[in-house]
Motif scaffolding. Structure first.
Motif, PDB file in Angstrom:
ATOM      1  N   PHE A   7     -13.789  10.775 -26.828  1.00 15.09           N
ATOM      2  CA  PHE A   7     -12.621  11.687 -27.025  1.00 15.09           C
ATOM      3  C   PHE A   7     -11.448  10.760 -26.671  1.00 15.09           C
ATOM      4  N   ALA A   8     -10.546  10.576 -27.792  1.00 12.85           N
ATOM      5  CA  ALA A   8      -9.342   9.727 -27.509  1.00 12.85           C
ATOM      6  C   ALA A   8      -8.214  10.332 -28.405  1.00 12.85           C
ATOM      7  N   ILE A   9      -7.156  10.007 -27.834  1.00 14.11           N
ATOM      8  CA  ILE A   9      -5.827  10.262 -28.443  1.00 14.11           C
ATOM      9  C   ILE A   9      -5.142   9.004 -28.854  1.00 14.11           C
ATOM     10  N   LYS A  10      -4.596   8.846 -30.009  1.00 17.63           N
ATOM     11  CA  LYS A  10      -3.709   7.894 -30.357  1.00 17.63           C
ATOM     12  C   LYS A  10      -2.716   7.388 -29.401  1.00 17.63           C
ATOM     13  N   GLY A  17       0.315  16.485 -24.223  1.00 18.06           N
ATOM     14  CA  GLY A  17      -0.532  17.453 -23.804  1.00 18.06           C
ATOM     15  C   GLY A  17      -1.329  17.648 -24.841  1.00 18.06           C
ATOM     16  N   ILE A  18      -1.551  17.037 -25.919  1.00 24.06           N
ATOM     17  CA  ILE A  18      -2.340  16.933 -26.876  1.00 24.06           C
ATOM     18  C   ILE A  18      -3.906  17.073 -26.491  1.00 24.06           C
ATOM     19  N   GLY A  19      -4.249  15.973 -25.717  1.00 26.98           N
ATOM     20  CA  GLY A  19      -5.518  15.832 -25.267  1.00 26.98           C
ATOM     21  C   GLY A  19      -5.970  16.946 -24.404  1.00 26.98           C
ATOM     22  N   SER A  20      -4.966  17.608 -23.536  1.00 29.26           N
ATOM     23  CA  SER A  20      -5.335  18.541 -22.588  1.00 29.26           C
ATOM     24  C   SER A  20      -5.756  19.752 -23.232  1.00 29.26           C
ATOM     25  N   THR A  24      -9.526  21.621 -23.512  1.00 24.63           N
ATOM     26  CA  THR A  24      -9.471  22.702 -22.613  1.00 24.63           C
ATOM     27  C   THR A  24     -10.053  23.814 -23.698  1.00 24.63           C
ATOM     28  N   LYS A  25      -9.580  23.991 -24.913  1.00 27.81           N
ATOM     29  CA  LYS A  25      -9.983  24.665 -25.641  1.00 27.81           C
ATOM     30  C   LYS A  25     -11.426  24.297 -26.174  1.00 27.81           C
ATOM     31  N   LEU A  26     -11.858  23.204 -26.210  1.00 28.93           N
ATOM     32  CA  LEU A  26     -13.207  23.028 -26.527  1.00 28.93           C
ATOM     33  C   LEU A  26     -14.168  23.247 -25.337  1.00 28.93           C
ATOM     34  N   MET A  27     -13.752  23.119 -24.199  1.00 32.56           N
ATOM     35  CA  MET A  27     -14.392  23.528 -23.037  1.00 32.56           C
ATOM     36  C   MET A  27     -14.682  24.911 -23.017  1.00 32.56           C
ATOM     37  N   MET A  47      -7.700   6.495 -16.731  1.00 28.43           N
ATOM     38  CA  MET A  47      -6.688   7.814 -17.252  1.00 28.43           C
ATOM     39  C   MET A  47      -7.605   8.883 -17.689  1.00 28.43           C
ATOM     40  N   ALA A  48      -8.668   8.984 -18.138  1.00 32.77           N
ATOM     41  CA  ALA A  48      -9.449  10.033 -18.294  1.00 32.77           C
ATOM     42  C   ALA A  48      -9.773  11.014 -17.063  1.00 32.77           C
ATOM     43  N   HIS A  49     -10.006  10.169 -16.067  1.00 31.59           N
ATOM     44  CA  HIS A  49     -10.291  10.638 -14.628  1.00 31.59           C
ATOM     45  C   HIS A  49      -9.202  11.596 -14.204  1.00 31.59           C
ATOM     46  N   ARG A  50      -7.964  10.858 -14.385  1.00 27.42           N
ATOM     47  CA  ARG A  50      -6.792  11.687 -14.013  1.00 27.42           C
ATOM     48  C   ARG A  50      -6.720  13.135 -14.835  1.00 27.42           C
ATOM     49  N   LEU A  51      -7.032  12.798 -16.334  1.00 27.81           N
ATOM     50  CA  LEU A  51      -6.929  13.901 -17.132  1.00 27.81           C
ATOM     51  C   LEU A  51      -7.819  14.996 -16.807  1.00 27.81           C
ATOM     52  N   TYR A  52      -9.260  14.909 -16.098  1.00 27.95           N
ATOM     53  CA  TYR A  52      -9.868  15.577 -15.869  1.00 27.95           C
ATOM     54  C   TYR A  52      -9.860  16.410 -14.640  1.00 27.95           C
ATOM     55  N   LEU A  53      -9.165  15.724 -13.655  1.00 27.80           N
ATOM     56  CA  LEU A  53      -8.758  16.125 -12.503  1.00 27.80           C
ATOM     57  C   LEU A  53      -7.605  17.119 -12.734  1.00 27.80           C
ATOM     58  N   ARG A  54      -6.661  16.999 -13.563  1.00 26.35           N
ATOM     59  CA  ARG A  54      -5.732  17.718 -14.003  1.00 26.35           C
ATOM     60  C   ARG A  54      -6.166  19.131 -14.715  1.00 26.35           C
TER      61      ARG A  54
END
Length: 82
Positions: A7-10, A17-20, A24-27, A47-54
């Motif tokens: 899972f990556a965002i350019k 907030g695009i990745g979030s 979230t929608k997928l989950m 970076m991904a770890h911080r996203l998942y925590l958020r």
């Protein structure tokens, strides 16, 4: 069971907030369709770890992952419950 292998965002689109929103929608959609009660993932990216925590994931475990050249990086196991 289902999985997301990558899972990556350019880089130019990060921080908007695009990745979030996508994750979230997928989950929610996939968990509802599967009747799942929790989601578990592993990541080695800070970076991904911080996203998942958020997004509300919690750390279950963190262990070093040793690469072929002997370098160790963190390997987080995380869990999310709706």
């Amino acid at each position: 069971m289902w999985s997301v292998e990558a899972f990556a965002i350019k880089s130019t689109a990060r921080g908007k907030g695009i990745g979030s929103k996508l994750l979230t929608k997928l989950m929610h959609e996939r968990m509802r369709a599967a009747g799942a009660t929790r989601l578990i993932l592993m990541t080695q990216e800070e970076m991904a770890h911080r996203l998942y925590l958020r997004l509300g994931f919690t750390d279950v475990d963190v262990r070093p992952l040793e690469l072929k050249d002997g370098v160790q990086i963190p390997n987080w196991t995380m869990e999310w419950r709706p």
